[in-house]
Each structure stands twice: as C-alpha cells, then as structure tokens.
Design a protein around this motif. Structure first.
Motif, PDB file in Angstrom:
ATOM      1  N   GLY A 216      35.754  31.402  47.309  1.00 45.41           N
ATOM      2  CA  GLY A 216      36.609  32.635  47.252  1.00 45.41           C
ATOM      3  C   GLY A 216      38.415  32.737  46.528  1.00 45.41           C
ATOM      4  O   GLY A 216      38.946  33.952  45.656  1.00 45.41           O
ATOM      5  N   ALA A 217      38.755  31.264  46.712  1.00 42.14           N
ATOM      6  CA  ALA A 217      39.929  31.566  45.490  1.00 42.14           C
ATOM      7  C   ALA A 217      39.758  31.694  44.280  1.00 42.14           C
ATOM      8  O   ALA A 217      40.780  31.852  43.293  1.00 42.14           O
ATOM      9  CB  ALA A 217      40.599  30.187  45.793  1.00 42.14           C
ATOM     10  N   ILE A 218      38.306  30.900  44.076  1.00 46.42           N
ATOM     11  CA  ILE A 218      38.213  31.175  42.545  1.00 46.42           C
ATOM     12  C   ILE A 218      37.804  32.524  41.831  1.00 46.42           C
ATOM     13  O   ILE A 218      38.287  32.356  40.776  1.00 46.42           O
ATOM     14  CB  ILE A 218      37.043  29.930  41.432  1.00 46.42           C
ATOM     15  CG1 ILE A 218      37.978  28.359  42.373  1.00 46.42           C
ATOM     16  CG2 ILE A 218      36.493  29.835  40.362  1.00 46.42           C
ATOM     17  CD1 ILE A 218      37.137  27.124  41.811  1.00 46.42           C
ATOM     18  N   ASN A 219      36.413  33.008  42.643  1.00 49.31           N
ATOM     19  CA  ASN A 219      36.312  34.264  41.898  1.00 49.31           C
ATOM     20  C   ASN A 219      36.476  35.493  43.147  1.00 49.31           C
ATOM     21  O   ASN A 219      35.150  36.008  42.828  1.00 49.31           O
ATOM     22  CB  ASN A 219      34.826  33.565  41.865  1.00 49.31           C
ATOM     23  CG  ASN A 219      34.373  34.560  40.689  1.00 49.31           C
ATOM     24  OD1 ASN A 219      34.640  35.251  39.455  1.00 49.31           O
ATOM     25  ND2 ASN A 219      32.968  34.866  40.535  1.00 49.31           N
ATOM     26  N   GLY A 220      36.815  34.975  44.059  1.00 48.80           N
ATOM     27  CA  GLY A 220      37.281  36.488  44.925  1.00 48.80           C
ATOM     28  C   GLY A 220      37.738  37.360  44.138  1.00 48.80           C
ATOM     29  O   GLY A 220      38.592  37.805  43.040  1.00 48.80           O
ATOM     30  N   THR A 221      37.973  38.731  45.319  1.00 50.21           N
ATOM     31  CA  THR A 221      38.469  39.967  44.402  1.00 50.21           C
ATOM     32  C   THR A 221      39.318  40.317  45.267  1.00 50.21           C
ATOM     33  O   THR A 221      39.687  39.817  46.033  1.00 50.21           O
ATOM     34  CB  THR A 221      36.957  41.165  43.875  1.00 50.21           C
ATOM     35  OG1 THR A 221      36.048  41.381  45.388  1.00 50.21           O
ATOM     36  CG2 THR A 221      35.817  40.764  43.705  1.00 50.21           C
ATOM     37  N   ASP A 222      39.558  41.693  45.333  1.00 54.64           N
ATOM     38  CA  ASP A 222      40.948  42.450  45.744  1.00 54.64           C
ATOM     39  C   ASP A 222      39.996  43.169  47.276  1.00 54.64           C
ATOM     40  O   ASP A 222      40.874  43.628  48.232  1.00 54.64           O
ATOM     41  CB  ASP A 222      41.602  43.127  45.423  1.00 54.64           C
ATOM     42  CG  ASP A 222      41.006  44.445  44.528  1.00 54.64           C
ATOM     43  OD1 ASP A 222      39.691  44.203  43.848  1.00 54.64           O
ATOM     44  OD2 ASP A 222      41.693  45.554  44.867  1.00 54.64           O
ATOM     45  N   HIS A 238      39.510  37.312  38.422  1.00 57.53           N
ATOM     46  CA  HIS A 238      39.712  38.645  38.868  1.00 57.53           C
ATOM     47  C   HIS A 238      41.387  38.900  38.925  1.00 57.53           C
ATOM     48  O   HIS A 238      41.538  39.947  38.391  1.00 57.53           O
ATOM     49  CB  HIS A 238      38.987  38.812  39.534  1.00 57.53           C
ATOM     50  CG  HIS A 238      37.631  38.861  39.642  1.00 57.53           C
ATOM     51  ND1 HIS A 238      37.133  39.727  38.246  1.00 57.53           N
ATOM     52  CD2 HIS A 238      36.217  38.265  40.468  1.00 57.53           C
ATOM     53  CE1 HIS A 238      35.585  39.227  38.598  1.00 57.53           C
ATOM     54  NE2 HIS A 238      35.346  38.343  39.680  1.00 57.53           N
ATOM     55  N   ARG A 239      42.390  38.264  39.492  1.00 57.85           N
ATOM     56  CA  ARG A 239      43.066  38.245  39.400  1.00 57.85           C
ATOM     57  C   ARG A 239      43.893  38.741  38.561  1.00 57.85           C
ATOM     58  O   ARG A 239      44.534  39.153  37.403  1.00 57.85           O
ATOM     59  CB  ARG A 239      44.181  37.553  40.269  1.00 57.85           C
ATOM     60  CG  ARG A 239      45.580  36.828  39.978  1.00 57.85           C
ATOM     61  CD  ARG A 239      46.331  38.091  40.770  1.00 57.85           C
ATOM     62  NE  ARG A 239      48.003  38.299  40.591  1.00 57.85           N
ATOM     63  CZ  ARG A 239      48.659  38.708  39.318  1.00 57.85           C
ATOM     64  NH1 ARG A 239      48.117  39.215  38.623  1.00 57.85           N
ATOM     65  NH2 ARG A 239      49.312  38.285  39.275  1.00 57.85           N
TER      66      ARG A 239
END
Length: 398
Positions: A216-222, A238-239
C-alpha cells in the motif's frame, strides 16, 4: 492500488470457496464458483442424493447412469465437509464441492461415462473417507485432473520467491535513479525514470499479498483517502506520478521520492525472511490479469502518465513468469495449456503495438477497434486462467 481505502490486492479473499464442478468447455477442465455447467439445466437432469459423512460417505448412489447428471450432496453431520468425485485408482478429480455446511445440501453437476468413480468426503476436523466404488459401463466422461497438493506447489513457489527477490533488487536500483533525478531537480529525467521503476514493481504481481502493508505504501492510489491526491497518506509510485504529470515542483517531490526508496529498500531487505503461501500461486496467476482488466484497462490507476497499457504489459509479464513455474504441474493436468500459453504470447503482441520506444499510447487515444482487441485478448486470458487457479487449488486427499 487502493480500493475503498483498502489495498485491492488484499481486499478479496484468496481462496476458492464453494468451487464445484467440472464443465466441458472447449475440452478443458473448468472449475467455477457456480455449481453447474452453463449449458446444463439441472431441473431437466437426473438427480441422485448422496450422503456426505464419515460413516456413510457416498451412500445413495446405487443406480449409476452415464451422461450429464446432478448429485445432491447432503451433509447430515454437525460439521462442515468437502467432497471430491474421483477415479479411485488414479485419484483424478471429476468434480468438487467445498464447505458443505451441517445439515445442508449442495449440487454437483458432472458428465460421467465409462469408468470407476467414488466420492471422497473430507470433513473439516477428521481424516478423509472414500466411499464405495461405482462403475459405469458406457459413455464418455467429462475431463478430470489429478489433484495438486501443497507439497507439489512448494518447489515452484520457492523458485518464484527467489525470482521476486531479484526483481526487488531491480526495483531498488531503478527507484534510486528516480530519486536522484528528483533530488537534482531534473523533472524530465524523473518522468523518464519513473516508468521503468514502476513497471519492474508491477511485474511482481503474484507476491503482493506477501508484501503486506508495504504494498500500500509503495503502490497505493488515492482511492478511499479523504483528501484524495492531496491526502498525506497518498504515497508511493502513484503519488510521484501525480506530481510529475501535474506540474509539482521537484522540491515538493523530494520527500515522497525518498519515502518510496526507503519503502522498496526495506521490502527488498525483508524479503529473504518472507514466506509466500505455495497454495496461492495458481490463484495469483488468475488474479493478476483479472485486476489488470478491472483497474488498468479502466484507467482507474492512471495518475497522469498515461501508462496503463505499459502496466498491463508488465502484469502480463508477471503472469507469464508464474505460469512458467506452474508449467510442470499443469502439463499433465490441463489439456488446453498450449492454447493458453499461445494466448499469452498473442496478448503480448497486441499490447506491444502501443509501445513506441520508451512511450506508450494512453488508453484514451486507442481507437474503437484497438480497444476491442485489448479487452478481448485480456478478457479471454482471465477466463482461461480461472481454470489454472482451480486446478492448482490444493486438495486434501487424506
């Protein structure tokens, strides 16, 4: 990627519950979550009530007939149980129903022909019991497959885990280049470096559940975050993608880039102690592309780079890698394996048409026919890979 505030990769149970039968589709063994083949109307088929219990497993099947038929599997006990219909000699499975609750009846629809058959009852809290053998003198059976055990899946899982470790090292190397570009204020170079780093991570799709919260920290979205793309908890690839393609300054991206590099480095260093569940490997082969269709091909994960098709290609690469590990198990169990592997290659060819050097055609720029081609080839693969998930779902045999 995040769905309703949760990482989509862990928002679905990674088990095949209530899997039942076997239906003949293009000559392959297909297990589905529905308990009957699509072509069969169970009200028009012969029904046989069969008991599911340790003391009377398989009792009730006293007048065997060939052809498509329905077994009403009744569990009179006070505990849940699963049932396999198998060849008692080879233990090849013709049909399966899991988790039949106490006092309930579930349907199993199969096509049976000449051969020997027996029900194997698998109570949750006791040893498996095989019922009496029933013989049918004529007719053609539907497909069957030898069961896969967790022991069978350990070697391919270990090999895949080692490959993931190497991939994580590449992710760290590429993310280091991304951060360096951000740190020196070269946003054009950062946009160039972002895609290879992100795609290398996306290729590791079958391992996401083992990554835990790190994913989640590496590849999460908003998705699901109160502040959307401006939320403090929006992090990772994604950030940075959003900032790079929406005019954010290098100064604003330095902290997210440093946090991403720290996260992927920690994941790489911790991976040597991680243990993937071998039982999930076949299911992941299916889920990678299922989620590709759901998220990448709808543009839900695009935060400005227009790289959805590139991500789909990386997901396809990841699926091919898992399938290469499973090939020895599937070669003797899945008659349609050559066609599936051919379709994987065709999908790669279709997607590669939209790569132009280091750039990819954005989804929104696809023509109607092009979009149909992409949707069709990946949709077909999702359907075919459901059989892989079912065939590689470990089954208790004792």
């Amino acid at each position: 990627m995040v769905l309703s505030g949760l990482d989509w990769r862990s928002s679905r149970p990674w088990t095949v519950v209530g899997v039942a039968v076997v239906c003949l589709v293009a000559g392959v063994l297909t297990f589905t979550r529905d308990s009957r083949p699509a072509h069969a109307d169970p009200t028009a088929l012969p029904h046989t009530t069969v008991e599911v219990s340790a003391s009377r497993c398989g009792r009730g099947w006293s007048a065997p007939v060939s052809g498509v038929q329905v077994f009403d599997l009744h569990n009179p006990t006070d505990g849940a149980a699963g049932v396999l219909l198998e060849d008692p000699g080879s233990q090849a499975v013709y049909g399966e129903v899991e988790d039949i609750g106490p006092g309930t009846t579930r349907e199993l629809t199969v096509r049976l022909g000449k051969g020997a058959y027996a029900f194997k009852c698998v109570p949750d809290d006791a040893d498996a019991v095989t019922g009496p053998t029933v013989r049918i003198a004529k007719g053609s059976s539907g497909p069957a497959a030898a069961p896969v055990t967790e022991h069978d899946l350990i070697p391919p899982a270990l090999a895949y885990q080692k490959w993931v470790g190497n991939g994580l090292s590449d992710v760290v190397r590429l993310t280091t280049a991304l951060r360096a570009a951000v740190d020196r204020g070269d946003l054009a170079a950062a946009r160039t470096a972002w895609l290879p780093a992100h795609l290398e991570y996306e290729r590791l799709g079958a391992a996401y559940d083992a990554f835990g919260d790190a994913d989640g920290a590496i590849n999460g979205t908003d998705a699901g975050l109160p502040g959307g793309v401006h939320d403090k908890d929006f992090t990772g690839f994604h950030r940075i993608e959003y900032g790079l393609w929406h005019g954010e300054s290098a100064a604003g991206l330095r902290r997210p880039a440093a946090a991403l590099l720290k996260a992927v480095t920690a994941l790489r260093d911790e991976w040597a102690q991680a243990r993937m569940d071998p039982a999930q490997l076949g299911l992941r082969a299916h889920e990678i592309l299922e989620n590709t269709v759901q998220f990448e091909l709808t543009g839900r994960t695009d935060h400005g780079s227009g790289s959805s098709l590139a991500t789909a290609r990386a997901n396809l690469d990841g699926t091919v890698e898992v399938m290469s590990r499973l090939h020895p198990l599937l070669a003797t169990r899945y008659p349609d394996l050559p066609a599936l592997e051919s379709e994987l290659k065709r999908a790669g060819t279709v997607l590669d048409r939209f790569r132009h050097g280091g750039a990819w055609t954005p989804l929104a720029k696809l023509g109607h026919r092009q979009r149909e081609d992409v949707d069709a080839v990946l949709g077909d693969l999702v359907e075919r890979l459901a059989s892989v998930a079912a065939l590689c779902d470990p089954r208790r045999t004792v």
